[in-house]
Motif scaffolding. Sequence first.
Motif, PDB file in Angstrom:
ATOM      1  N   VAL A 154     -40.889  31.153  24.830  1.00  0.00           N
ATOM      2  CA  VAL A 154     -39.619  31.655  25.370  1.00  0.00           C
ATOM      3  C   VAL A 154     -39.376  31.077  26.761  1.00  0.00           C
ATOM      4  CG1 VAL A 154     -38.279  33.701  25.956  1.00  0.00           C
ATOM      5  CG2 VAL A 154     -39.923  33.799  24.075  1.00  0.00           C
ATOM      6  N   TYR A 155     -40.352  31.254  27.645  1.00  0.00           N
ATOM      7  CA  TYR A 155     -40.179  30.810  29.024  1.00  0.00           C
ATOM      8  C   TYR A 155     -40.054  29.293  29.100  1.00  0.00           C
ATOM      9  CZ  TYR A 155     -40.652  31.022  34.088  1.00  0.00           C
ATOM     10  OH  TYR A 155     -40.419  30.926  35.428  1.00  0.00           O
ATOM     11  N   SER A 156     -40.876  28.577  28.337  1.00  0.00           N
ATOM     12  CA  SER A 156     -40.818  27.114  28.349  1.00  0.00           C
ATOM     13  C   SER A 156     -39.473  26.613  27.836  1.00  0.00           C
ATOM     14  CB  SER A 156     -41.954  26.532  27.497  1.00  0.00           C
ATOM     15  OG  SER A 156     -43.215  26.857  28.041  1.00  0.00           O
ATOM     16  N   ALA A 157     -38.925  27.289  26.835  1.00  0.00           N
ATOM     17  CA  ALA A 157     -37.630  26.868  26.289  1.00  0.00           C
ATOM     18  C   ALA A 157     -36.530  27.000  27.326  1.00  0.00           C
ATOM     19  CB  ALA A 157     -37.293  27.710  25.054  1.00  0.00           C
ATOM     20  N   VAL A 158     -36.519  28.120  28.049  1.00  0.00           N
ATOM     21  CA  VAL A 158     -35.494  28.318  29.073  1.00  0.00           C
ATOM     22  C   VAL A 158     -35.673  27.334  30.213  1.00  0.00           C
ATOM     23  CG1 VAL A 158     -34.588  29.960  30.762  1.00  0.00           C
ATOM     24  CG2 VAL A 158     -35.161  30.742  28.465  1.00  0.00           C
TER      25      VAL A 158
ATOM     26  N   ILE B 141     -30.616  34.808  23.639  1.00  0.00           N
ATOM     27  CA  ILE B 141     -32.064  34.953  23.524  1.00  0.00           C
ATOM     28  C   ILE B 141     -32.348  36.121  22.593  1.00  0.00           C
ATOM     29  CG2 ILE B 141     -34.229  35.384  24.751  1.00  0.00           C
ATOM     30  CD1 ILE B 141     -32.978  34.212  27.219  1.00  0.00           C
ATOM     31  N   ALA B 142     -33.299  35.933  21.694  1.00  0.00           N
ATOM     32  CA  ALA B 142     -33.666  36.986  20.748  1.00  0.00           C
ATOM     33  C   ALA B 142     -33.978  38.271  21.505  1.00  0.00           C
ATOM     34  CB  ALA B 142     -34.881  36.554  19.921  1.00  0.00           C
TER      35      ALA B 142
ATOM     36  N   ALA C 226     -36.942  24.437  30.026  1.00  0.00           N
ATOM     37  CA  ALA C 226     -36.588  23.097  29.550  1.00  0.00           C
ATOM     38  C   ALA C 226     -35.085  22.883  29.538  1.00  0.00           C
ATOM     39  CB  ALA C 226     -37.164  22.866  28.153  1.00  0.00           C
ATOM     40  N   GLY C 227     -34.329  23.963  29.659  1.00  0.00           N
ATOM     41  CA  GLY C 227     -32.873  23.859  29.678  1.00  0.00           C
ATOM     42  C   GLY C 227     -32.193  24.326  28.419  1.00  0.00           C
ATOM     43  N   ALA C 228     -32.964  24.874  27.474  1.00  0.00           N
ATOM     44  CA  ALA C 228     -32.357  25.361  26.236  1.00  0.00           C
ATOM     45  C   ALA C 228     -31.408  26.513  26.531  1.00  0.00           C
ATOM     46  CB  ALA C 228     -33.442  25.808  25.255  1.00  0.00           C
ATOM     47  N   SER C 229     -30.349  26.597  25.763  1.00  0.00           N
ATOM     48  CA  SER C 229     -29.363  27.672  25.931  1.00  0.00           C
ATOM     49  C   SER C 229     -29.642  28.867  25.040  1.00  0.00           C
ATOM     50  CB  SER C 229     -27.950  27.142  25.629  1.00  0.00           C
ATOM     51  OG  SER C 229     -27.587  26.141  26.539  1.00  0.00           O
ATOM     52  N   GLY C 230     -30.615  28.726  24.146  1.00  0.00           N
ATOM     53  CA  GLY C 230     -30.908  29.837  23.250  1.00  0.00           C
ATOM     54  C   GLY C 230     -32.323  29.774  22.725  1.00  0.00           C
TER      55      GLY C 230
ATOM     56  N   ILE D 146     -28.714  23.467  23.279  1.00  0.00           N
ATOM     57  CA  ILE D 146     -29.841  23.512  22.343  1.00  0.00           C
ATOM     58  C   ILE D 146     -30.310  24.940  22.134  1.00  0.00           C
ATOM     59  CG2 ILE D 146     -32.223  22.783  21.916  1.00  0.00           C
ATOM     60  CD1 ILE D 146     -31.669  20.235  23.411  1.00  0.00           C
ATOM     61  N   ILE D 147     -30.442  25.322  20.870  1.00  0.00           N
ATOM     62  CA  ILE D 147     -31.027  26.609  20.490  1.00  0.00           C
ATOM     63  C   ILE D 147     -32.390  26.324  19.882  1.00  0.00           C
ATOM     64  CG2 ILE D 147     -30.828  28.655  19.025  1.00  0.00           C
ATOM     65  CD1 ILE D 147     -27.807  28.309  19.069  1.00  0.00           C
ATOM     66  N   MET D 148     -33.434  26.879  20.485  1.00  0.00           N
ATOM     67  CA  MET D 148     -34.775  26.720  19.954  1.00  0.00           C
ATOM     68  C   MET D 148     -35.018  27.762  18.863  1.00  0.00           C
ATOM     69  SD  MET D 148     -35.615  24.215  21.910  1.00  0.00           S
ATOM     70  CE  MET D 148     -37.203  23.998  21.085  1.00  0.00           C
ATOM     71  N   LEU D 149     -35.541  27.305  17.730  1.00  0.00           N
ATOM     72  CA  LEU D 149     -35.850  28.198  16.617  1.00  0.00           C
ATOM     73  C   LEU D 149     -37.358  28.172  16.355  1.00  0.00           C
ATOM     74  CD1 LEU D 149     -33.040  27.240  14.061  1.00  0.00           C
ATOM     75  CD2 LEU D 149     -33.090  29.217  15.591  1.00  0.00           C
ATOM     76  N   THR D 150     -37.937  29.319  16.125  1.00  0.00           N
ATOM     77  CA  THR D 150     -39.362  29.352  15.851  1.00  0.00           C
ATOM     78  C   THR D 150     -39.733  30.547  14.981  1.00  0.00           C
ATOM     79  OG1 THR D 150     -41.579  29.399  16.848  1.00  0.00           O
ATOM     80  CG2 THR D 150     -39.873  30.670  17.948  1.00  0.00           C
ATOM     81  N   THR D 151     -40.811  30.391  14.240  1.00  0.00           N
ATOM     82  CA  THR D 151     -41.359  31.492  13.455  1.00  0.00           C
ATOM     83  C   THR D 151     -42.206  32.393  14.332  1.00  0.00           C
ATOM     84  OG1 THR D 151     -41.458  30.004  11.550  1.00  0.00           O
ATOM     85  CG2 THR D 151     -42.729  32.051  11.397  1.00  0.00           C
ATOM     86  N   PHE D 152     -42.674  31.842  15.460  1.00  0.00           N
ATOM     87  CA  PHE D 152     -43.652  32.532  16.278  1.00  0.00           C
ATOM     88  C   PHE D 152     -43.017  33.096  17.537  1.00  0.00           C
ATOM     89  CE2 PHE D 152     -45.556  29.030  13.945  1.00  0.00           C
ATOM     90  CZ  PHE D 152     -46.534  29.693  13.220  1.00  0.00           C
ATOM     91  N   ASP D 153     -43.121  34.395  17.696  1.00  0.00           N
ATOM     92  CA  ASP D 153     -42.546  35.084  18.857  1.00  0.00           C
ATOM     93  C   ASP D 153     -43.576  35.080  19.985  1.00  0.00           C
ATOM     94  OD1 ASP D 153     -40.901  36.529  20.464  1.00  0.00           O
ATOM     95  OD2 ASP D 153     -41.095  38.422  19.373  1.00  0.00           O
ATOM     96  N   ILE D 154     -43.748  33.916  20.613  1.00  0.00           N
ATOM     97  CA  ILE D 154     -44.789  33.730  21.622  1.00  0.00           C
ATOM     98  C   ILE D 154     -44.143  33.612  23.005  1.00  0.00           C
ATOM     99  CG2 ILE D 154     -46.649  32.214  22.406  1.00  0.00           C
ATOM    100  CD1 ILE D 154     -47.052  31.390  19.492  1.00  0.00           C
ATOM    101  N   ASP D 155     -44.692  34.371  23.963  1.00  0.00           N
ATOM    102  CA  ASP D 155     -44.112  34.430  25.298  1.00  0.00           C
ATOM    103  C   ASP D 155     -43.908  33.048  25.915  1.00  0.00           C
ATOM    104  OD1 ASP D 155     -44.368  37.086  24.877  1.00  0.00           O
ATOM    105  OD2 ASP D 155     -45.693  37.504  26.560  1.00  0.00           O
ATOM    106  N   GLU D 156     -44.940  32.195  25.831  1.00  0.00           N
ATOM    107  CA  GLU D 156     -44.870  30.901  26.485  1.00  0.00           C
ATOM    108  C   GLU D 156     -43.754  30.044  25.913  1.00  0.00           C
ATOM    109  OE1 GLU D 156     -45.495  28.218  29.298  1.00  0.00           O
ATOM    110  OE2 GLU D 156     -46.422  30.200  29.159  1.00  0.00           O
TER     111      GLU D 156
END
Length: 283
Positions: free
Chosen positions: A113-117, A148-149, A119-123, A101-111
Amino acid sequence: MYSSAPQTTQPIRVMLVDDQRLVRGGLSMLVNSQPDLQVVMEADDGLAAIDVFDRMVSEGQAPQVILMDVRMPHCDGLEAARRILERDGEREVSEDERVRIIMLTTFDIDEYVYSAVRAGASGFLLKDTPPEQLLEAIRTVHRGDAVIAPSATRRLLEHMIPVLDSPAPAAPVVPTAPAAESVPVTSPATGSELPKATFIPAEHASFETVQDYPHRELIEQLSPREFEVLGLIARGLSNAEITRELVLSEATVKTHVSHVLAKLGARDRVQAVIMAYEAGIAH
């Protein structure tokens, strides 16, 4: 026209999850422009994504990569990713068939990023990522690596640095080990130096004097060589660099990396690095 990878096998099956139809349409056109990629399903929120994934699994056509928006109604992308990856972990399939899973977002928010990783996201990528980089990211995570961006990489590491700096009585103890060489961790975006990370070599690490530490049972399954490879991964080395460091063939290194990820239950290198930091074996 965006460059495409040569098609030698069946296209990578891609699923799109975003509550904006226009965004899904644009992503669909981009992904389907590549001969080695194919959009097989779409969903407009997290709950729908979970239902669609379950149905596709039952039909034997589960997606291999999911592009998932973070902020959606009913169920956000982070929770949907966690639940989908839990379901995926229960399947008996080859690594090529594991969903990434690659998470995509408009918002470059720290939480995010960390929550996505966690959660097990690969990107984790921003929606303004150049199209050619997004396409390559799909191929990269399908291979089992993580993306990761660049703007988020430094902050993700900084989230982990406090773990290294905090007193951790449950961490592995190294009473007589000589100091290992410190390796600077740098951000791809800026090149500025972060606090240095040092890995404790397996021959010096002692787990007998501690009662517990994060991921103990998993880490104790590693052989001395696998433990060493985990340390080099934590230092940010690529397979080619690990090959040179350990004077091994690249095929052997790939095997060791695969064994490390499998024994730790880590989906990719980023997950393995976080586990090494949390266990206190990289500091």
